[in-house]
Motif scaffolding. Sequence first.
Motif, short mmCIF file in Angstrom:
data_model
loop_
_atom_site.label_atom_id
_atom_site.label_comp_id
_atom_site.label_asym_id
_atom_site.label_seq_id
_atom_site.Cartn_x
_atom_site.Cartn_y
_atom_site.Cartn_z
N GLY A 76 59.08 64.23 13.94
CA GLY A 76 60.48 65.20 13.53
C GLY A 76 61.75 64.06 13.56
N HIS A 77 61.29 62.84 13.14
CA HIS A 77 62.37 61.99 12.87
C HIS A 77 62.79 61.99 11.26
N GLU A 78 63.74 61.59 11.11
CA GLU A 78 64.34 61.35 9.59
C GLU A 78 63.66 60.11 8.78
N VAL A 79 63.12 60.17 7.98
CA VAL A 79 62.81 59.08 7.01
C VAL A 79 63.73 58.87 6.00
N ALA A 80 64.53 57.79 5.58
CA ALA A 80 65.35 57.58 4.56
C ALA A 80 65.04 56.20 3.78
N SER A 81 65.74 55.89 2.78
CA SER A 81 65.44 54.97 1.96
C SER A 81 66.18 53.70 2.30
N HIS A 82 65.47 52.43 2.40
CA HIS A 82 66.12 51.08 2.72
C HIS A 82 65.76 50.40 1.43
N SER A 83 65.77 50.87 0.37
CA SER A 83 65.48 50.32 -0.88
C SER A 83 63.92 49.98 -0.97
N TYR A 84 63.54 49.39 -2.13
CA TYR A 84 61.98 48.98 -2.23
C TYR A 84 61.55 47.82 -1.58
N PHE A 85 62.47 46.73 -1.70
CA PHE A 85 62.17 45.38 -0.99
C PHE A 85 63.14 45.11 -0.17
N ASN A 90 66.57 45.76 -7.75
CA ASN A 90 67.08 45.98 -9.03
C ASN A 90 67.60 47.49 -8.92
N ASP A 91 68.55 48.06 -10.11
CA ASP A 91 68.70 49.40 -10.05
C ASP A 91 67.76 50.32 -9.88
N GLY A 92 66.45 50.12 -10.53
CA GLY A 92 65.49 51.11 -10.48
C GLY A 92 65.00 51.29 -9.25
N ASP A 93 65.04 50.52 -7.85
CA ASP A 93 64.59 50.43 -6.68
C ASP A 93 65.04 51.74 -6.06
N LEU A 94 66.39 52.22 -6.27
CA LEU A 94 66.89 53.23 -5.87
C LEU A 94 65.98 54.47 -5.87
N LEU A 95 65.63 54.85 -7.06
CA LEU A 95 64.74 55.82 -7.38
C LEU A 95 63.28 55.66 -6.90
N ARG A 96 62.87 54.35 -7.28
CA ARG A 96 61.33 54.04 -7.02
C ARG A 96 61.02 54.32 -5.53
N SER A 97 61.92 53.71 -4.78
CA SER A 97 61.74 53.81 -3.20
C SER A 97 61.94 55.12 -2.76
#
Length: 267
Positions: A76-85, A90-97
């Motif tokens: 029940g915790h939230e998973v959020a993005s911390h980028s890919y690496f 690079n800009d594409g890491d926002l969507l890829r992650s």
Amino acid sequence: MPNVRSVVLTFDVEEFDVPNEYGHPISLAEQIEISRIGTIAILDLLSILDVKATFFTTAQFALHAGDVVKRIASEGHEVASHSYFHDKFNDGDLLRSKLELEQISGVRITGFRMPQMMPVSRKDLVAAGYRYDSSIHPTYIPGRYNRLSEPRVIHLADGLVEVPASVTPALRFPLFWISLHVLPLWLYLVLCRRTLTHDGYLNLYLHPWEFVNLKDARYRLPWFMTKNSGSPLLDRLRAIIQHFKASGTPFTTMNTLVEKFSPFLRP
């Protein structure tokens, strides 16, 4: 704006690459394992104390520790993005992650935090499908950044909800992980209480690798990281949770906080 009187615990789940920054690199396998151990210790404590939190996770960590990320979501915790690496971007890491984390965790990802709280394009975040960003640390960190001109509390900017890390109303003293390591616990709690009373919420952030003993000679880390690392920091986190629970202050996830504030936010 509403006074929701909530504490949001956030954890940046990433490769433990800090020794690399200090010229003492360790293998990726060890970086992942250190963060895995710390994340499990945090999850065990949160389970015992019945507290939900937000875990900003790199896709690289998730790819190597998918079972841990699945556990985060399943409890029940939230998973959020911390980028890919954690160490490059690079800009594409926002969507890829975002897509990688959604595939691994099985939940929708709505939040983002840039590694090391570095600047990130709001336009690109919105285009990638994020609802909120928590990459602003509105304080001055010597040798890292000066963000004193940034808004200090939650706000709407360019179609994105920004949730800065909590700093005190006076002097913008940071309430982040290093402060928890080095300040007397009573003083840290006083600063947190004052900020909570003033702002109506707290946004605190830590890293799982802090919950492993960092005094290992291989890492050669500075004193402000090693002090109270490992089990002493877990005890401090337990004390923080028990302190605010005793006062009737609830703990919530970042996306829930954003949901409560969003109707009151204006550009």
